[in-house]
Design a protein around this motif. Sequence first.
Motif, PDB file in Angstrom:
ATOM      1  N   THR A 167      52.040  28.134 -22.737  1.00  0.00           N
ATOM      2  CA  THR A 167      50.711  27.760 -22.259  1.00  0.00           C
ATOM      3  C   THR A 167      49.749  27.802 -23.445  1.00  0.00           C
ATOM      4  O   THR A 167      49.704  28.786 -24.189  1.00  0.00           O
ATOM      5  N   PHE A 168      49.003  26.722 -23.608  1.00  0.00           N
ATOM      6  CA  PHE A 168      48.065  26.581 -24.722  1.00  0.00           C
ATOM      7  C   PHE A 168      46.674  26.339 -24.156  1.00  0.00           C
ATOM      8  O   PHE A 168      46.482  25.512 -23.256  1.00  0.00           O
ATOM      9  N   VAL A 169      45.689  27.075 -24.684  1.00  0.00           N
ATOM     10  CA  VAL A 169      44.306  26.964 -24.228  1.00  0.00           C
ATOM     11  C   VAL A 169      43.426  26.620 -25.421  1.00  0.00           C
ATOM     12  O   VAL A 169      43.574  27.203 -26.502  1.00  0.00           O
ATOM     13  N   ALA A 170      42.509  25.669 -25.248  1.00  0.00           N
ATOM     14  CA  ALA A 170      41.583  25.288 -26.309  1.00  0.00           C
ATOM     15  C   ALA A 170      40.184  25.138 -25.728  1.00  0.00           C
ATOM     16  O   ALA A 170      40.011  24.888 -24.532  1.00  0.00           O
ATOM     17  N   SER A 171      39.192  25.294 -26.590  1.00  0.00           N
ATOM     18  CA  SER A 171      37.802  25.133 -26.162  1.00  0.00           C
ATOM     19  C   SER A 171      37.328  23.720 -26.393  1.00  0.00           C
ATOM     20  O   SER A 171      37.852  22.989 -27.234  1.00  0.00           O
ATOM     21  N   GLY A 172      36.285  23.352 -25.640  1.00  0.00           N
ATOM     22  CA  GLY A 172      35.617  22.083 -25.863  1.00  0.00           C
ATOM     23  C   GLY A 172      34.408  22.255 -26.752  1.00  0.00           C
ATOM     24  O   GLY A 172      34.218  23.294 -27.391  1.00  0.00           O
ATOM     25  N   ASP A 173      33.563  21.223 -26.800  1.00  0.00           N
ATOM     26  CA  ASP A 173      32.384  21.281 -27.653  1.00  0.00           C
ATOM     27  C   ASP A 173      31.156  21.670 -26.845  1.00  0.00           C
ATOM     28  O   ASP A 173      31.249  22.074 -25.693  1.00  0.00           O
ATOM     29  N   SER A 174      29.979  21.551 -27.452  1.00  0.00           N
ATOM     30  CA  SER A 174      28.759  21.980 -26.788  1.00  0.00           C
ATOM     31  C   SER A 174      28.341  21.047 -25.658  1.00  0.00           C
ATOM     32  O   SER A 174      27.521  21.409 -24.822  1.00  0.00           O
ATOM     33  N   THR A 175      28.906  19.835 -25.633  1.00  0.00           N
ATOM     34  CA  THR A 175      28.599  18.914 -24.536  1.00  0.00           C
ATOM     35  C   THR A 175      29.412  19.263 -23.300  1.00  0.00           C
ATOM     36  O   THR A 175      28.911  19.289 -22.179  1.00  0.00           O
ATOM     37  N   ASN A 176      30.692  19.510 -23.524  1.00  0.00           N
ATOM     38  CA  ASN A 176      31.573  19.945 -22.444  1.00  0.00           C
ATOM     39  C   ASN A 176      32.250  21.216 -22.915  1.00  0.00           C
ATOM     40  O   ASN A 176      33.318  21.181 -23.499  1.00  0.00           O
ATOM     41  N   ASN A 177      31.579  22.354 -22.689  1.00  0.00           N
ATOM     42  CA  ASN A 177      32.039  23.590 -23.310  1.00  0.00           C
ATOM     43  C   ASN A 177      32.996  24.362 -22.426  1.00  0.00           C
ATOM     44  O   ASN A 177      33.013  25.579 -22.413  1.00  0.00           O
ATOM     45  N   GLY A 178      33.818  23.647 -21.674  1.00  0.00           N
ATOM     46  CA  GLY A 178      34.829  24.295 -20.860  1.00  0.00           C
ATOM     47  C   GLY A 178      36.122  24.512 -21.623  1.00  0.00           C
ATOM     48  O   GLY A 178      36.193  24.333 -22.838  1.00  0.00           O
ATOM     49  N   LEU A 179      37.153  24.904 -20.895  1.00  0.00           N
ATOM     50  CA  LEU A 179      38.465  25.167 -21.475  1.00  0.00           C
ATOM     51  C   LEU A 179      39.437  24.062 -21.074  1.00  0.00           C
ATOM     52  O   LEU A 179      39.387  23.544 -19.962  1.00  0.00           O
ATOM     53  N   LEU A 180      40.311  23.727 -22.005  1.00  0.00           N
ATOM     54  CA  LEU A 180      41.389  22.791 -21.733  1.00  0.00           C
ATOM     55  C   LEU A 180      42.696  23.572 -21.767  1.00  0.00           C
ATOM     56  O   LEU A 180      42.900  24.413 -22.642  1.00  0.00           O
ATOM     57  N   ILE A 181      43.579  23.320 -20.806  1.00  0.00           N
ATOM     58  CA  ILE A 181      44.821  24.075 -20.691  1.00  0.00           C
ATOM     59  C   ILE A 181      45.999  23.113 -20.588  1.00  0.00           C
ATOM     60  O   ILE A 181      45.982  22.172 -19.793  1.00  0.00           O
ATOM     61  N   TRP A 182      47.001  23.347 -21.438  1.00  0.00           N
ATOM     62  CA  TRP A 182      48.263  22.613 -21.373  1.00  0.00           C
ATOM     63  C   TRP A 182      49.390  23.594 -21.088  1.00  0.00           C
ATOM     64  O   TRP A 182      49.331  24.765 -21.492  1.00  0.00           O
ATOM     65  N   THR A 183      50.445  23.123 -20.422  1.00  0.00           N
ATOM     66  CA  THR A 183      51.652  23.916 -20.249  1.00  0.00           C
ATOM     67  C   THR A 183      52.859  23.111 -20.716  1.00  0.00           C
ATOM     68  O   THR A 183      52.845  21.879 -20.713  1.00  0.00           O
ATOM     69  N   ARG A 184      53.889  23.832 -21.118  1.00  0.00           N
ATOM     70  CA  ARG A 184      55.099  23.204 -21.630  1.00  0.00           C
ATOM     71  C   ARG A 184      56.259  23.413 -20.666  1.00  0.00           C
ATOM     72  O   ARG A 184      56.498  24.511 -20.179  1.00  0.00           O
ATOM     73  N   SER A 185      56.963  22.327 -20.390  1.00  0.00           N
ATOM     74  CA  SER A 185      58.205  22.378 -19.621  1.00  0.00           C
ATOM     75  C   SER A 185      59.281  21.737 -20.480  1.00  0.00           C
ATOM     76  O   SER A 185      59.220  20.544 -20.780  1.00  0.00           O
ATOM     77  N   GLY A 186      60.253  22.522 -20.897  1.00  0.00           N
ATOM     78  CA  GLY A 186      61.215  22.014 -21.869  1.00  0.00           C
ATOM     79  C   GLY A 186      60.508  21.766 -23.188  1.00  0.00           C
ATOM     80  O   GLY A 186      59.943  22.674 -23.779  1.00  0.00           O
ATOM     81  N   ASN A 187      60.501  20.505 -23.629  1.00  0.00           N
ATOM     82  CA  ASN A 187      59.799  20.140 -24.860  1.00  0.00           C
ATOM     83  C   ASN A 187      58.555  19.296 -24.590  1.00  0.00           C
ATOM     84  O   ASN A 187      57.965  18.761 -25.529  1.00  0.00           O
ATOM     85  N   VAL A 188      58.159  19.182 -23.326  1.00  0.00           N
ATOM     86  CA  VAL A 188      57.063  18.293 -22.938  1.00  0.00           C
ATOM     87  C   VAL A 188      55.832  19.099 -22.546  1.00  0.00           C
ATOM     88  O   VAL A 188      55.915  20.011 -21.711  1.00  0.00           O
ATOM     89  N   TRP A 189      54.691  18.738 -23.145  1.00  0.00           N
ATOM     90  CA  TRP A 189      53.419  19.378 -22.835  1.00  0.00           C
ATOM     91  C   TRP A 189      52.602  18.501 -21.888  1.00  0.00           C
ATOM     92  O   TRP A 189      52.503  17.290 -22.084  1.00  0.00           O
ATOM     93  N   SER A 190      51.998  19.128 -20.852  1.00  0.00           N
ATOM     94  CA  SER A 190      51.173  18.408 -19.875  1.00  0.00           C
ATOM     95  C   SER A 190      49.842  19.123 -19.734  1.00  0.00           C
ATOM     96  O   SER A 190      49.788  20.363 -19.684  1.00  0.00           O
ATOM     97  N   ILE A 191      48.765  18.350 -19.662  1.00  0.00           N
ATOM     98  CA  ILE A 191      47.446  18.961 -19.500  1.00  0.00           C
ATOM     99  C   ILE A 191      47.218  19.317 -18.042  1.00  0.00           C
ATOM    100  O   ILE A 191      47.516  18.539 -17.130  1.00  0.00           O
ATOM    101  N   LYS A 192      46.723  20.537 -17.824  1.00  0.00           N
ATOM    102  CA  LYS A 192      46.504  21.038 -16.467  1.00  0.00           C
ATOM    103  C   LYS A 192      45.026  21.185 -16.129  1.00  0.00           C
ATOM    104  O   LYS A 192      44.638  21.075 -14.973  1.00  0.00           O
ATOM    105  N   GLU A 193      44.217  21.472 -17.123  1.00  0.00           N
ATOM    106  CA  GLU A 193      42.774  21.612 -16.923  1.00  0.00           C
ATOM    107  C   GLU A 193      42.069  20.892 -18.073  1.00  0.00           C
ATOM    108  O   GLU A 193      42.456  21.044 -19.230  1.00  0.00           O
ATOM    109  N   THR A 194      41.028  20.132 -17.737  1.00  0.00           N
ATOM    110  CA  THR A 194      40.291  19.413 -18.776  1.00  0.00           C
ATOM    111  C   THR A 194      38.898  19.975 -19.006  1.00  0.00           C
ATOM    112  O   THR A 194      38.272  19.666 -20.031  1.00  0.00           O
ATOM    113  N   ALA A 195      38.387  20.787 -18.102  1.00  0.00           N
ATOM    114  CA  ALA A 195      37.028  21.313 -18.284  1.00  0.00           C
ATOM    115  C   ALA A 195      36.828  22.574 -17.446  1.00  0.00           C
ATOM    116  O   ALA A 195      35.837  22.721 -16.737  1.00  0.00           O
TER     117      ALA A 195
END
Length: 297
Positions: free
Chosen positions: A217-245
């Motif tokens: 599971t990978f979490v990253a921040s956004g910028d000052s315009t959209n300052n939420g969190l983005l979350i990706w998860t990995r299944s096998g070798n494939v990453w999928s975004i789960k949260e965009t803001a």
Amino acid sequence: DTIVIGGSAGAGKINVYKRSGVSWSIELANYVGTNGISAMQGMSVAITGSGDDIIWSGPNDSGVYGNNQGAIWSAHRTVSTWSQTLDKITSTLGVNQTTIGRSVAMSDDGRTIVIGIPDVDSQSGIAYVYISNGIEWLVQAALNPRPGAGARIGARVAISVDGNTVALSGHSDIGQGGAWIYTRNGAVWTLQANLTSPDSPVLSQSLRLALNGPGNTFVASGDSTNNGLLIWTRSGNVWSIKETALGSGAFSNNQISQIDISNDEAVIVASSTGFGAIIYRLINGTWTADGPNLMTF
């Protein structure tokens, strides 16, 4: 039960605190690694799962190639006594102003570390993976997915508990920012994914990041315009975004300054200077804020 805190002003220093019951006491006070020169030691710190090994950076350390070359130090604890281990890691790039160690991370066993160097090559940046053989630190890989692009690769780095997954930020990449995931098989590192926001330009120069313990599971921040969190998860070798803001707007337009995620990927803590911290919990597949911000500072 052990934490390390860096204070990077001037020469810099680190402090280690140990918990006994509900009380914290200082175990190593105002420690400075040897042979540092105006290094700003403690700008970035990392600690193993046992709490017995730490590393810290001094990105302004002067060396044979000039000023602001940067360096990394490490120390080990035996019972309650700390001592510096191995030689400090310095730049081998042959140029000054490399400022190695803007960000550092360390595997749970302390034998693999990743060091971000975002200011080299006209701020294209690079990250190095080192491994310890108990005698010295050895370079295992140089990670640079976008050479010459001015992406500032390595401004933030993270590593999984087993040391086999590394995340790098490139928060100026193409004016948008992005993140790259590398994985290790044996001694070989391979680029597994380039993670970018579907809502350009959400990842920006404020990018902060975190990996959970297994590195799935990978979490990253956004910028000052959209300052939420983005979350990706990995299944096998494939990453999928789960949260965009996640939590967008919750930080009152204060950019997120720090992110952490629990090893079991069930809790995320995000903080912002001047606002406080918010805890998010994964409940029945949905990330939910656990109360208001914890404190204002």
